[in-house]
Enzyme design. Structure first.
Site, PDB file in Angstrom:
ATOM      1  N   LYS A  89       6.203  -1.709 -14.308  1.00 26.49           N
ATOM      2  CA  LYS A  89       7.072  -0.652 -13.794  1.00 26.49           C
ATOM      3  C   LYS A  89       7.190  -0.784 -12.273  1.00 26.49           C
ATOM      4  O   LYS A  89       6.191  -0.676 -11.566  1.00 26.49           O
ATOM      5  CB  LYS A  89       6.498   0.726 -14.134  1.00 26.49           C
ATOM      6  CG  LYS A  89       7.511   1.844 -13.846  1.00 26.49           C
ATOM      7  CD  LYS A  89       6.896   3.216 -13.893  1.00 26.49           C
ATOM      8  CE  LYS A  89       6.361   3.685 -12.569  1.00 26.49           C
ATOM      9  NZ  LYS A  89       7.359   3.805 -11.497  1.00 26.49           N
ATOM     10  N   GLU A 121      -4.744  -1.876  -5.257  1.00 26.55           N
ATOM     11  CA  GLU A 121      -4.389  -2.240  -3.872  1.00 26.55           C
ATOM     12  C   GLU A 121      -3.760  -0.998  -3.254  1.00 26.55           C
ATOM     13  O   GLU A 121      -2.637  -0.633  -3.600  1.00 26.55           O
ATOM     14  CB  GLU A 121      -3.391  -3.401  -3.870  1.00 26.55           C
ATOM     15  CG  GLU A 121      -3.877  -4.664  -4.570  1.00 26.55           C
ATOM     16  CD  GLU A 121      -4.960  -5.410  -3.806  1.00 26.55           C
ATOM     17  OE1 GLU A 121      -5.165  -5.098  -2.618  1.00 26.55           O
ATOM     18  OE2 GLU A 121      -5.602  -6.288  -4.404  1.00 26.55           O
ATOM     19  N   CYS A 133       1.873  -2.097   4.070  1.00 26.27           N
ATOM     20  CA  CYS A 133       0.486  -1.615   4.041  1.00 26.27           C
ATOM     21  C   CYS A 133      -0.366  -2.322   5.080  1.00 26.27           C
ATOM     22  O   CYS A 133      -1.420  -1.834   5.456  1.00 26.27           O
ATOM     23  CB  CYS A 133      -0.088  -1.804   2.648  1.00 26.27           C
ATOM     24  SG  CYS A 133       0.088  -3.499   2.085  1.00 26.27           S
ATOM     25  N   GLU A 158      -2.592   7.830   6.696  1.00 20.28           N
ATOM     26  CA  GLU A 158      -1.560   6.803   6.599  1.00 20.28           C
ATOM     27  C   GLU A 158      -0.179   7.447   6.716  1.00 20.28           C
ATOM     28  O   GLU A 158       0.171   8.306   5.907  1.00 20.28           O
ATOM     29  CB  GLU A 158      -1.679   6.071   5.258  1.00 20.28           C
ATOM     30  CG  GLU A 158      -0.752   4.875   5.186  1.00 20.28           C
ATOM     31  CD  GLU A 158      -0.752   4.192   3.821  1.00 20.28           C
ATOM     32  OE1 GLU A 158      -0.756   4.894   2.797  1.00 20.28           O
ATOM     33  OE2 GLU A 158      -0.720   2.953   3.797  1.00 20.28           O
TER      34      GLU A 158
HETATM   35  P1  NAD Z   1       2.819   5.583  -4.917  1.00 18.24           P
HETATM   36  O1  NAD Z   1       1.359   5.593  -5.168  1.00 18.24           O
HETATM   37  O2  NAD Z   1       3.522   6.875  -4.802  1.00 18.24           O
HETATM   38  O3  NAD Z   1       3.587   4.812  -6.093  1.00 18.24           O
HETATM   39  C1  NAD Z   1       3.300   3.476  -6.421  1.00 18.24           C
HETATM   40  C2  NAD Z   1       3.698   3.233  -7.858  1.00 18.24           C
HETATM   41  O4  NAD Z   1       2.870   4.018  -8.705  1.00 18.24           O
HETATM   42  C3  NAD Z   1       5.138   3.642  -8.190  1.00 18.24           C
HETATM   43  O5  NAD Z   1       5.670   2.723  -9.118  1.00 18.24           O
HETATM   44  C4  NAD Z   1       4.947   5.011  -8.836  1.00 18.24           C
HETATM   45  O6  NAD Z   1       5.978   5.351  -9.728  1.00 18.24           O
HETATM   46  C5  NAD Z   1       3.653   4.792  -9.584  1.00 18.24           C
HETATM   47  N1  NAD Z   1       2.901   6.017  -9.885  1.00 18.24           N
HETATM   48  C6  NAD Z   1       2.907   7.202  -9.240  1.00 18.24           C
HETATM   49  N2  NAD Z   1       2.090   8.085  -9.879  1.00 18.24           N
HETATM   50  C7  NAD Z   1       1.564   7.432 -10.932  1.00 18.24           C
HETATM   51  C8  NAD Z   1       0.653   7.798 -11.966  1.00 18.24           C
HETATM   52  N3  NAD Z   1       0.140   9.013 -12.053  1.00 18.24           N
HETATM   53  N4  NAD Z   1       0.320   6.875 -12.885  1.00 18.24           N
HETATM   54  C9  NAD Z   1       0.820   5.617 -12.814  1.00 18.24           C
HETATM   55  N5  NAD Z   1       1.711   5.217 -11.881  1.00 18.24           N
HETATM   56  C10 NAD Z   1       2.064   6.106 -10.942  1.00 18.24           C
HETATM   57  O7  NAD Z   1       3.033   4.675  -3.653  1.00 18.24           O
HETATM   58  P2  NAD Z   1       4.399   4.383  -2.902  1.00 18.24           P
HETATM   59  O8  NAD Z   1       4.758   5.599  -2.117  1.00 18.24           O
HETATM   60  O9  NAD Z   1       5.382   3.789  -3.839  1.00 18.24           O
HETATM   61  O10 NAD Z   1       3.958   3.203  -1.911  1.00 18.24           O
HETATM   62  C11 NAD Z   1       3.385   3.410  -0.676  1.00 18.24           C
HETATM   63  C12 NAD Z   1       1.894   3.210  -0.730  1.00 18.24           C
HETATM   64  O11 NAD Z   1       1.585   1.913  -1.234  1.00 18.24           O
HETATM   65  C13 NAD Z   1       1.252   3.264   0.640  1.00 18.24           C
HETATM   66  O12 NAD Z   1       0.083   4.034   0.561  1.00 18.24           O
HETATM   67  C14 NAD Z   1       0.909   1.812   0.928  1.00 18.24           C
HETATM   68  O13 NAD Z   1      -0.168   1.603   1.800  1.00 18.24           O
HETATM   69  C15 NAD Z   1       0.582   1.324  -0.430  1.00 18.24           C
HETATM   70  N6  NAD Z   1       0.676  -0.137  -0.473  1.00 18.24           N
HETATM   71  C16 NAD Z   1      -0.472  -0.861  -0.570  1.00 18.24           C
HETATM   72  C17 NAD Z   1      -0.411  -2.248  -0.592  1.00 18.24           C
HETATM   73  C18 NAD Z   1      -1.653  -3.082  -0.714  1.00 18.24           C
HETATM   74  O14 NAD Z   1      -1.525  -4.261  -0.999  1.00 18.24           O
HETATM   75  N7  NAD Z   1      -2.838  -2.539  -0.515  1.00 18.24           N
HETATM   76  C19 NAD Z   1       0.826  -2.878  -0.514  1.00 18.24           C
HETATM   77  C20 NAD Z   1       1.972  -2.106  -0.401  1.00 18.24           C
HETATM   78  C21 NAD Z   1       1.886  -0.724  -0.388  1.00 18.24           C
END
Ligand code: NAD
Length: 484
Positions: free
Chosen positions: A174, A249, A283, A384
C-alpha cells in the site's frame, strides 16, 4: 479526472465497497484524481491472490525472478519522463528532482535487488569432530506487507517491494493515500515485465482502513513499514501479539555537526541541500544544524544568502528549487511549528511565510525557513517537522556538539563536517544514529545497511539486510556416519 484502481491478481479493479478518496495536486490545491478507499475485504482479496501465486513464485529459479525484476527496472527507465511527471504532480516536488532522483532510484531498487538475489548465499557450519554439518536454509516468508509514505513515493515503495519479490515472497503493498499515482502506474509496468498475476498486489486506501487491514491480517506474516514514529508504534502494537516480523523505518530529527576545520564551500552547498531538498520532506534531512562558535556568524550570513537565492515555485518550472508541500494539513502542521518557534523564543533568520506562486495561487508553498534557537530542548528542535524548516545553534567543544546531537529521541542519520580524522572516528562511533555521513549527505550505496536507532525505527533494510529480513533462516543440522 483520473480514477485509480487497485492492482490485484494482475488486474485493475475498484474497491469492493465502491468508495473513493480525493487525490490532490499540491501545487494547485485541486482534486485531480480519485483513488479506491480499500478496506479489509480488498486486502483479503489481495492476500488470496498473493497466497495463490506463492507456490510458483517462491520456487521459480533465481534467474527467473532476477530477469523479471531487471525488466521492471528497464521499463521504469523507459517510462522515466511520464513517471517523473506523475510524481511531481502528485507530490509537489520539482519535476527536475523526480527525474534526477526519485524515478532513477526506483529503477535502481529493482535492478539492485534483481542482481543481489543472484549473489545471496547462506552459511554452513561444520561441527568439526562431531560428524555434523549445519547449513542455513533461507526461505521466503510467504505473503508479506509493504507500507510506504508520501515523501519519496515510488522510491520508497520499490525499496521494499523489490527485495521482498527477489527473495521469493508475494506482496500486498500500500502506498500512501496522499501520493498513490506512481504506485498505481507500477502495476502496468509489472504486467508488461511478465510478473505473474498475484505476485505483487497494490492496494490503495487510508492507513486506518487499508493499512491497518494489512498489518492485522492473520496470514500476512511480515510487515515492512516506512512512515511516522507514532504510526510505527501503532503497527508494532497490532503486529507484536501475532509475532509478525517487523521492519520499521520511522521519523528523524537529524543533526548536522559543522566544525571550523571543514571544507567550508562544500559544506555550505551540501547543507543547503540537506536542509531543503524535497521541501525538507526527507527523513534524512539535516534539520538541526550545529556550528562551531568560531565560524557561526560567517556561516549564518553565507547560509542565509544561499537559502534566500532558492526559488520556490511550480514543480514543473525548470528553475524551481523548492516545490509545493505535499498537502494542506501538512502545510498547516509545518506553519504551526514556525509559530511555536516564535512563542518559544526562537528567531526566524529567514523565511517563515507562505509563498504565492503566480498561476498556482492555491498551492501549498512555503519559504525555506531558518530558525536560530538558544535551547536544544525546545519543541522545534525536538519534534519532527518534516518540512522546509531548520534550526541553527552554535557550540563550543566537540563534547558539547556530541551532547547536542544525541539530545533527541530520534536516531536516524547524522552529518559530520570536519577534516580531522580523529574527530571523525570518535564522533562516528558515539553519535546515536543508524547512518553517519562525513563530509557528504544522502550518499547512498544500496549495499549498505539502512535504518535508525532510538525512535527512528527497528531493523535494517538495504543490501543483504533486506534479503535477510524477507527470508526465514532455518538451521538444518545433519549428523552423518563418517565410516564408509
Ligand atoms: P504515516 O505514518 O502517516 O504514513 C505512512 C504510511 O502508513 C501510509 O501509507 C499510511 O497510509 C500508512 N498508515 C497510517 N496509519 C496506519 C495504520 N494504522 N496501519 C497501517 N498503515 C498505516 O507517515 P507519512 O506522513 O506518510 O510520512 C512521513 C513520515 O515518514 C515522517 O515521519 C518521516 O520521517 C517518515 N519517513 C521515514 C523514512 C525512513 O526511512 N526512516 C523515510 C521516509 C519517511
Amino acid at each position: 479526472m483520473d480514477y485509480l484502481k487497485n492492482y490485484i491478481n494482475g488486474t485493475y479493479c475498484e474497491a469492493i465497497s465502491g468508495a473513493w478518496i480525493d487525490n490532490y495536486n499540491p501545487s494547485t490545491g485541486a482534486v485531480y484524481a480519485q483513488i479506491p478507499d480499500a478496506d479489509n475485504k480488498d486486502i483479503d482479496a489481495a492476500y488470496k491472490a498473493a497466497q495463490a501465486a506463492f507456490p510458483s513464485w517462491s520456487t521459480a529459479t533465481i534467474e527467473t525472478r532476477s530477469r523479471v525484476l531487471l525488466k521492471i527496472a528497464d521499463l521504469i527507465e523507459v517510462n522515466l519522463d511520464s513517471l517523473a511527471e506523475a510524481e511531481a504532480r502528485d507530490n509537489g516536488k520539482p519535476l527536475s528532482l523526480a527525474k534526477a532522483v526519485d524515478i532513477p532510484r526506483a529503477s535502481a531498487n529493482f535492478r539492485f535487488f534483481g542482481n543481489a538475489i543472484t549473489q545471496f548465499a547462506s552459511e554452513a557450519h561444520e561441527s568439526v569432530g562431531l560428524n555434523t554439518m549445519n547449513y542455513t536454509l533461507r526461505q521466503p516468508i510467504g505473503v508479506v506487507g509493504c507500507i510506504s509514505p508520501w515523501n519519496l513515493p515510488l522510491y520508497l515503495f520499490t525499496w521494499k517491494i523489490a527485495p521482498a519479490l527477489a527473495a521469493g515472497n508475494c506482496v500486498v503493498a500500500k502506498p500512501s493515500e496522499v501520493t498513490p499515482m506512481t504506485a498505481y502506474l507500477l502495476g502496468e509496468i509489472c504486467t508488461e515485465a511478465g510478473l505473474p498475476p498475484g505476485v505483487l498486489n497494490i492496494v490503495h486506501g487510508t492507513g486506518p482502513s487499508a493499512g491497518q487491514a494489512i498489518v492485522a491480517h492473520p496470514n500476512i506474516k511480515a510487515i515492512s513499514f516506512t512512515g511516522g514514529t507514532e504510526t510505527g508504534a501503532h503497527i508494532a502494537r497490532t503486529a507484536a501479539p501475532m509475532f509478525k516480523k517487523l521492519s520499521l523505518e520511522l521519523g528523524g530529527k537529524n543533526p548536522n555537526l559543522i566544525f571550523a576545520d571543514c571544507n567550508y564551500e562544500k559544506m555550505l552547498s551540501v547543507t543547503v541541500k540537506s536542509s531543503f531538498a524535497n521541501q525538507g520532506q526527507i527523513c534524512l534531512c539535516g534539520s538541526r544544524i550545529y556550528v562551531e562558535e568560531t565560524i557561526y556568524e560567517e556561516f549564518k550570513k553565507d547560509f542565509i544568502a544561499k537559502v534566500s537565492a532558492l526559488k520556490v515555485g511550480n514543480p514543473f518550472d525548470d528553475d524551481t528549487n523548492i516545490g509545493a508541500l505535499v498537502s494542506k494539513p501538512h502545510m498547516e502542521k509545518v506553519q504551526s511549528y514556525i509559530k511555536i518557534a516564535q512563542e518559544e523564543g526562537g528567531s526566524i533568520l529567514y523565511g517563515g511565510a507562505p509563498v504565492t506562486v503566480a498561476g498556482s495561487e492555491n498551492g501549498y508553498y512555503l519559504q525555506p525557513t531558518i530558525i536560530e534557537i538558544k535551547d536544544n530542548g525546545c519543541r522545534v528542535n525536538q519534534e519532527e517537522i518534516f518540512g522546509p524548516v531548520v534550526t541553527i545553534m552554535p557550540f563550543k567543544t566537540e563534547t558539547e556538539a556530541l551532547e547536542l546531537a544525541n539530545g533527541v529521541k530520534y536516531g536516524l542519520s547524522a552529518t559530520l563536517w570536519t577534516s580531522n580524522i580523529d574527530r571523525t572516528m570518535r564522533l562516528s562511533a558515539q553519535i546515536q544514529a543508524g547512518i553517519v555521513w562525513v563530509n557528504t549527505w544522502l550518499n547512498r550505496d544500496l549495499r549498505t545497511p539502512f535504518g535508525g536507532v532510538k525512535q527512528s525505527g527497528v531493523g535494517r533494510e538495504g543490501g543483504f539486510e533486506a534479503l535477510k529480513f524477507f527470508t526465514e533462516a532455518k538451521n538444518v543440522c545433519i549428523s552423518y556416519d563418517a565410516d564408509i
